[in-house]
Design a protein around this motif. Structure first.
Motif, PDB file in Angstrom:
ATOM      1  N   SER A  46       9.360  22.442 -19.557  1.00  0.00           N
ATOM      2  CA  SER A  46       8.993  23.868 -19.659  1.00  0.00           C
ATOM      3  C   SER A  46       9.876  24.724 -18.756  1.00  0.00           C
ATOM      4  N   LEU A  47      10.126  24.228 -17.541  1.00  0.00           N
ATOM      5  CA  LEU A  47      11.018  24.965 -16.625  1.00  0.00           C
ATOM      6  C   LEU A  47      12.427  25.075 -17.207  1.00  0.00           C
ATOM      7  N   LEU A  48      12.917  23.988 -17.794  1.00  0.00           N
ATOM      8  CA  LEU A  48      14.245  23.991 -18.422  1.00  0.00           C
ATOM      9  C   LEU A  48      14.294  25.025 -19.531  1.00  0.00           C
ATOM     10  N   LEU A  49      13.264  25.035 -20.379  1.00  0.00           N
ATOM     11  CA  LEU A  49      13.241  25.973 -21.504  1.00  0.00           C
ATOM     12  C   LEU A  49      13.200  27.415 -21.017  1.00  0.00           C
ATOM     13  N   ASN A  50      12.500  27.661 -19.912  1.00  0.00           N
ATOM     14  CA  ASN A  50      12.446  29.015 -19.347  1.00  0.00           C
ATOM     15  C   ASN A  50      13.758  29.413 -18.669  1.00  0.00           C
ATOM     16  N   ALA A  51      14.473  28.423 -18.123  1.00  0.00           N
ATOM     17  CA  ALA A  51      15.713  28.707 -17.394  1.00  0.00           C
ATOM     18  C   ALA A  51      16.915  28.892 -18.329  1.00  0.00           C
ATOM     19  N   ALA A  52      16.883  28.236 -19.491  1.00  0.00           N
ATOM     20  CA  ALA A  52      18.027  28.269 -20.407  1.00  0.00           C
ATOM     21  C   ALA A  52      18.208  29.652 -21.012  1.00  0.00           C
ATOM     22  N   ARG A  53      19.453  30.090 -21.066  1.00  0.00           N
ATOM     23  CA  ARG A  53      19.813  31.396 -21.615  1.00  0.00           C
ATOM     24  C   ARG A  53      20.860  31.222 -22.717  1.00  0.00           C
ATOM     25  N   ALA A  54      21.053  32.255 -23.504  1.00  0.00           N
ATOM     26  CA  ALA A  54      22.076  32.227 -24.556  1.00  0.00           C
ATOM     27  C   ALA A  54      23.412  31.835 -23.943  1.00  0.00           C
ATOM     28  N   GLY A  55      24.090  30.914 -24.597  1.00  0.00           N
ATOM     29  CA  GLY A  55      25.385  30.443 -24.112  1.00  0.00           C
ATOM     30  C   GLY A  55      25.285  29.193 -23.247  1.00  0.00           C
ATOM     31  N   ASP A  56      24.079  28.862 -22.755  1.00  0.00           N
ATOM     32  CA  ASP A  56      23.899  27.646 -21.956  1.00  0.00           C
ATOM     33  C   ASP A  56      23.960  26.415 -22.858  1.00  0.00           C
ATOM     34  N   VAL A  57      24.127  25.254 -22.223  1.00  0.00           N
ATOM     35  CA  VAL A  57      24.152  23.979 -22.942  1.00  0.00           C
ATOM     36  C   VAL A  57      23.111  23.065 -22.302  1.00  0.00           C
ATOM     37  N   VAL A  58      22.190  22.563 -23.115  1.00  0.00           N
ATOM     38  CA  VAL A  58      21.194  21.590 -22.651  1.00  0.00           C
ATOM     39  C   VAL A  58      21.729  20.203 -22.997  1.00  0.00           C
ATOM     40  N   ILE A  59      21.730  19.322 -21.990  1.00  0.00           N
ATOM     41  CA  ILE A  59      22.292  17.983 -22.171  1.00  0.00           C
ATOM     42  C   ILE A  59      21.241  16.928 -21.816  1.00  0.00           C
ATOM     43  N   VAL A  60      21.125  15.903 -22.665  1.00  0.00           N
ATOM     44  CA  VAL A  60      20.289  14.738 -22.380  1.00  0.00           C
ATOM     45  C   VAL A  60      21.147  13.490 -22.557  1.00  0.00           C
ATOM     46  N   GLN A  61      20.736  12.406 -21.891  1.00  0.00           N
ATOM     47  CA  GLN A  61      21.490  11.166 -22.057  1.00  0.00           C
ATOM     48  C   GLN A  61      21.233  10.592 -23.454  1.00  0.00           C
ATOM     49  N   ARG A  62      19.941  10.582 -23.860  1.00  0.00           N
ATOM     50  CA  ARG A  62      19.562  10.073 -25.182  1.00  0.00           C
ATOM     51  C   ARG A  62      18.521  11.001 -25.785  1.00  0.00           C
ATOM     52  N   LEU A  63      18.492  11.112 -27.115  1.00  0.00           N
ATOM     53  CA  LEU A  63      17.538  11.984 -27.811  1.00  0.00           C
ATOM     54  C   LEU A  63      16.090  11.662 -27.463  1.00  0.00           C
ATOM     55  N   ASP A  64      15.776  10.368 -27.311  1.00  0.00           N
ATOM     56  CA  ASP A  64      14.381  10.005 -27.059  1.00  0.00           C
ATOM     57  C   ASP A  64      13.882  10.471 -25.696  1.00  0.00           C
TER      58      ASP A  64
END
Length: 184
Positions: A46-64
């Protein structure tokens, strides 16, 4: 800004390999948590979703790590797209910052939608086939026809209430009312 998300399901697991991969991918901020991927209550996500802005990139190691169900993943990825946030999954090589990554994202979405429609069609066909064989869906009646006849006979006595009859047959009063209405 590159934002990373690392998640493990239990305290026994280590986030170290995920965090290392996210640092290597250039993440400037990493959100880490320990909870089940099926849980809707993920404070760090939830914090990540609130912090992310247009132009940002969200990265995970694996989809799961982002979510367990395809439905939830697609919902998150759709919200990223509508907010103009890019997404990268390192292991699966999904990178919506590239044309091929965008294509992969759309293919996953199309396959998920196709799968949902197939399940719906199979269910409808199965129900129609069952009806054709005379099967009726839904729960079995709690009161047999004989029970309903006995209940009607009991209710002819003005001293006996519907609540008492329902208790006698070990059903709720609304269940008794439905059975009586069905047999009218």
């Amino acid at each position: 800004m590159k934002l990373g998300y690392a998640r493990v399901s239990t305290d026994d697991q280590s986030k170290a390999s995920q965090v290392d991969a996210l640092i290597a991918a250039g993440c400037e901020r990493i959100f880490q948590e320990c909870c089940s991927g099926q849980s809707k209550d993920r404070p760090q996500l939830s914090l990540l979703l609130n912090a992310a802005r247009a132009g940002d990139v969200v990265i995970v190691q694996r989809l799961d790590r982002l979510g367990r169900s395809l439905k939830d993943l697609m919902s998150l990825l759709d919200s990223f797209k509508s907010a103009e946030i890019q997404f990268i999954s390192l292991t699966e090589n999904i990178d919506t910052t590239t044309a091929i990554g965008e294509l992969a994202f759309h293919m996953i979405g199309s396959i998920a939608q196709f799968e949902r429609k197939l399940i719906s069609e199979r269910t409808k066909i199965g129900l129609e086939a069952a009806r054709a064989r005379g099967r009726k869906g839904g729960r079995k009646n709690k009161l047999s026809k004989q029970d309903v006849k006995k209940a009607r006979a009991m209710l002819l006595d003005a001293r006996i209430t519907k609540t008492e009859v329902a208790k006698h047959f070990k059903v709720s009063r609304p269940t008794l009312n439905k059975a009586l209405a069905r047999s009218s």
